[in-house]
Design an enzyme around this catalytic site. Structure first.
Site, short mmCIF file in Angstrom:
data_model
loop_
_atom_site.label_atom_id
_atom_site.label_comp_id
_atom_site.label_asym_id
_atom_site.label_seq_id
_atom_site.Cartn_x
_atom_site.Cartn_y
_atom_site.Cartn_z
N SER A 119 47.45 30.14 6.37
CA SER A 119 46.08 30.61 6.53
C SER A 119 45.39 30.81 5.18
CB SER A 119 46.07 31.98 7.21
OG SER A 119 46.54 31.89 8.51
N HIS A 140 45.41 23.22 8.43
CA HIS A 140 45.18 24.57 8.96
C HIS A 140 44.45 24.52 10.30
CE1 HIS A 140 43.10 28.74 8.37
NE2 HIS A 140 44.18 28.84 9.10
N GLU A 152 41.22 22.63 9.05
CA GLU A 152 40.92 22.55 7.61
C GLU A 152 42.02 21.71 6.97
OE1 GLU A 152 38.93 26.32 5.46
OE2 GLU A 152 40.80 26.82 6.41
N ASN A 190 39.19 31.49 6.18
CA ASN A 190 39.57 32.90 6.07
C ASN A 190 38.91 33.63 4.92
OD1 ASN A 190 41.17 33.40 8.35
ND2 ASN A 190 42.73 32.04 7.49
N1 CAA Z 1 46.19 29.49 24.28
C1 CAA Z 1 45.73 28.37 24.86
N2 CAA Z 1 44.59 28.31 25.58
C2 CAA Z 1 43.89 29.45 25.72
C3 CAA Z 1 44.30 30.67 25.14
C4 CAA Z 1 45.50 30.66 24.40
N3 CAA Z 1 45.96 31.76 23.79
N4 CAA Z 1 43.39 31.62 25.46
C5 CAA Z 1 42.45 31.03 26.21
N5 CAA Z 1 42.75 29.72 26.36
C6 CAA Z 1 41.99 28.73 27.10
C7 CAA Z 1 41.94 29.11 28.57
O1 CAA Z 1 43.09 28.60 29.24
C8 CAA Z 1 40.68 28.42 29.01
O2 CAA Z 1 40.95 27.05 29.20
P1 CAA Z 1 40.31 26.27 30.44
O3 CAA Z 1 38.85 26.23 30.16
O4 CAA Z 1 40.98 24.94 30.34
O5 CAA Z 1 40.66 27.06 31.65
C9 CAA Z 1 39.75 28.50 27.79
O6 CAA Z 1 40.63 28.77 26.67
C10 CAA Z 1 38.75 29.62 27.91
O7 CAA Z 1 39.47 30.80 28.18
P2 CAA Z 1 38.92 32.04 28.98
O8 CAA Z 1 37.85 31.58 29.93
O9 CAA Z 1 40.08 32.78 29.56
O10 CAA Z 1 38.36 33.01 27.88
P3 CAA Z 1 37.17 32.83 26.85
O11 CAA Z 1 36.03 32.06 27.41
O12 CAA Z 1 36.94 34.19 26.32
O13 CAA Z 1 37.78 31.94 25.69
C11 CAA Z 1 38.77 31.89 23.56
C12 CAA Z 1 38.93 32.30 25.03
C13 CAA Z 1 38.61 30.38 23.45
C14 CAA Z 1 40.05 32.32 22.85
C15 CAA Z 1 37.50 32.61 22.98
O14 CAA Z 1 37.58 34.00 23.24
C16 CAA Z 1 37.31 32.40 21.52
O15 CAA Z 1 36.81 31.38 21.06
N6 CAA Z 1 37.72 33.41 20.70
C17 CAA Z 1 37.62 33.33 19.26
C18 CAA Z 1 38.77 32.51 18.73
C19 CAA Z 1 38.72 32.38 17.23
O16 CAA Z 1 37.84 32.87 16.54
N7 CAA Z 1 39.74 31.69 16.70
C20 CAA Z 1 39.90 31.55 15.29
C21 CAA Z 1 40.83 32.64 14.81
S1 CAA Z 1 41.04 32.59 13.06
C22 CAA Z 1 42.18 31.41 12.81
O17 CAA Z 1 42.73 30.83 13.70
C23 CAA Z 1 42.51 31.11 11.39
C24 CAA Z 1 43.54 31.96 10.75
O18 CAA Z 1 44.17 31.46 9.81
C25 CAA Z 1 43.79 33.36 11.10
P1 NAD Z 2 54.17 34.05 14.66
O1 NAD Z 2 54.68 35.35 14.15
O2 NAD Z 2 53.61 33.97 16.04
O3 NAD Z 2 55.31 32.91 14.57
C1 NAD Z 2 56.07 32.66 13.41
C2 NAD Z 2 57.38 32.01 13.86
O4 NAD Z 2 58.05 31.53 12.70
C3 NAD Z 2 58.35 32.97 14.57
O5 NAD Z 2 58.73 32.44 15.81
C4 NAD Z 2 59.54 33.07 13.61
O6 NAD Z 2 60.79 33.20 14.28
C5 NAD Z 2 59.45 31.73 12.90
N1 NAD Z 2 60.12 31.68 11.59
C6 NAD Z 2 60.13 32.62 10.63
N2 NAD Z 2 60.84 32.16 9.55
C7 NAD Z 2 61.27 30.91 9.88
C8 NAD Z 2 62.04 29.92 9.19
N3 NAD Z 2 62.51 30.14 7.97
N4 NAD Z 2 62.29 28.74 9.82
C9 NAD Z 2 61.82 28.51 11.08
N5 NAD Z 2 61.10 29.42 11.77
C10 NAD Z 2 60.81 30.60 11.17
O7 NAD Z 2 53.08 33.57 13.59
P2 NAD Z 2 51.78 32.66 13.81
O8 NAD Z 2 50.64 33.53 14.18
O9 NAD Z 2 52.15 31.49 14.66
O10 NAD Z 2 51.51 32.18 12.32
C11 NAD Z 2 52.28 31.16 11.71
C12 NAD Z 2 51.54 30.58 10.51
O11 NAD Z 2 50.26 30.09 10.93
C13 NAD Z 2 51.25 31.59 9.38
O12 NAD Z 2 51.30 30.94 8.16
C14 NAD Z 2 49.83 32.03 9.70
O13 NAD Z 2 49.14 32.52 8.59
C15 NAD Z 2 49.23 30.70 10.19
N6 NAD Z 2 48.06 30.83 11.04
C16 NAD Z 2 47.99 31.84 11.94
C17 NAD Z 2 46.87 31.93 12.76
C18 NAD Z 2 46.75 33.03 13.77
O14 NAD Z 2 45.65 33.23 14.31
N7 NAD Z 2 47.80 33.74 14.09
C19 NAD Z 2 45.86 30.97 12.67
C20 NAD Z 2 46.00 29.90 11.75
C21 NAD Z 2 47.11 29.85 10.93
#
Ligand code: CAA
Ligand code: NAD
Length: 283
Positions: A119, A140, A152, A190
């Protein structure tokens, strides 16, 4: 280059989603984790999502079975010796990731691309742990992977144009939209998203409003699909804290300091949805 066989390392929420979209697009996938339980959970999650798609008549039973049959679970990372591409999705910790990249570099075929779903961590530093820095890249995905369209694609300092193009082409094969980003802390997604989430946590910490009301402000006031605190729980509070630390260390700017409340929750083991407790409780 032709990519046919992909190893996904880490079967957590991101790794299982990446394995699913790769298998749905026809790639052979090895799904690896150190934990057998995590692999079973990840595979079970993929099965559940595909079954839901069959129930909704979006895919056929045959397509579901074909997709599942293309995913081979394994705890043996050495099986990377037959792969053209690796996508690493393990914990957001540089020491753990570099250790895995060293192992992969030693065992993967010389043509294989090693990508990370990190991330925020520096691609260039992971590349420096290997003897193939030109074939190391960030890929990403956003959470939830099967739904979110963005990938990304992050170039490390030494990533070659050939590697970039192969990964951008693969993102297209997965029906994702790729954006090209350079290697800076938090990349683009991020660097913008996480300070907003951190600020929402500060608002809770300073008792500006309740958790529910802060989420309502951003959902109904800004049309975000999820409020920032729900989103933080969904991403994982440990991952949010790691990302804030990378931004803080990487830029040396106090505007990125992680909120003490975020740190307190992570120390308590409140990691959000995955642990059952974060800003909300999940039963
Ligand atoms: N896994 C897979 N599919 C999922 C899911 C999950 N965890 N959660 C929801 N879905 C699917 C549902 O099955 C549904 O699919 P269908 O249309 O095929 O039935 C669809 O998404 C819509 O779901 P819902 O109607 O239940 O709920 P919603 O309309 O609120 O949508 C959401 C759910 C798409 C997650 C929406 O809430 C959303 O866009 N949230 C924001 C997500 C976001 O910002 N993601 C980026 C996070 S940051 C990141 O990823 C980067 C990082 O490094 C941290
Ligand atoms: P998670 O905690 O759900 O899963 C991580 C998995 O990695 C676990 O099942 C753990 O057992 C496994 N693991 C740890 N060390 C390991 C190793 N040495 N070899 C093999 N498996 C190992 O975490 P996550 O949310 O899936 O995040 C995973 C990566 O994706 C991180 O780098 C995170 O920053 C990135 N990411 C996360 C998100 C998010 O929304 N959670 C979005 C984009 C990117």
């Amino acid at each position: 280059m032709t990519i046919k066989k992909v190893m996904v390392i880490g079967a957590g929420q991101m790794g299982s989603g990446i394995a699913q979209v790769c298998a749905q697009s026809g790639y052979d996938v090895l799904l690896n984790d150190v934990s057998e339980e995590a692999i079973q959970k990840g595979f079970g999650h993929i099965d559940k999502l595909l079954t839901k798609s069959v129930d909704k008549e979006r895919i056929s039973e045959q397509k579901k079975n074909d997709t599942l049959s293309r995913i081979q679970p394994t705890t043996d990372i050495q099986k990377v010796e037959n792969c053209d591409m690796v996508i690493e999705a393990i914990v957001e910790n540089m020491d753990v990731k570099t250790k895995v990249f060293r192992e992969l570099d030693a065992s993967a075929p010389s043509h294989a691309i090693l990508a990370t779903n990190t991330s925020s961590l520096p691609i260039t530093e992971m590349a420096a742990a290997t003897n193939r820095p030109d074939q190391i890249i960030g890929m990403h995905f956003m959470n939830p992977v099967p739904v979110m369209k963005l990938v990304e694609v992050i170039r490390g300092l030494q990533t070659s144009d050939e590697t970039y193009q192969a990964v951008a082409d693969m993102a297209k094969e997965l029906s994702k939209t790729a954006v090209e980003v350079n290697d800076y802390p938090g990349f683009a997604a991020n660097r913008i998203l996480m300070p907003m989430i951190n600020e929402a946590i500060y608002a809770v910490h300073e008792d500006v409003a309740s958790v529910e009301d802060i989420d309502t402000v951003m959902k109904l006031g800004m049309n975000h699909p999820m409020g920032p605190l729900t989103l933080a729980d969904f991403i994982g509070l440990d991952t949010c804290l790691y990302i804030m630390e990378v931004l803080h260390d990487g830029f040396g700017d106090s505007k990125y300091r992680p909120c003490p409340l975020l740190r307190k929750y992570v120390n308590a083991g409140w990691l959000g949805k995955k642990s059952g407790r974060g800003f909300y409780q999940y039963s």
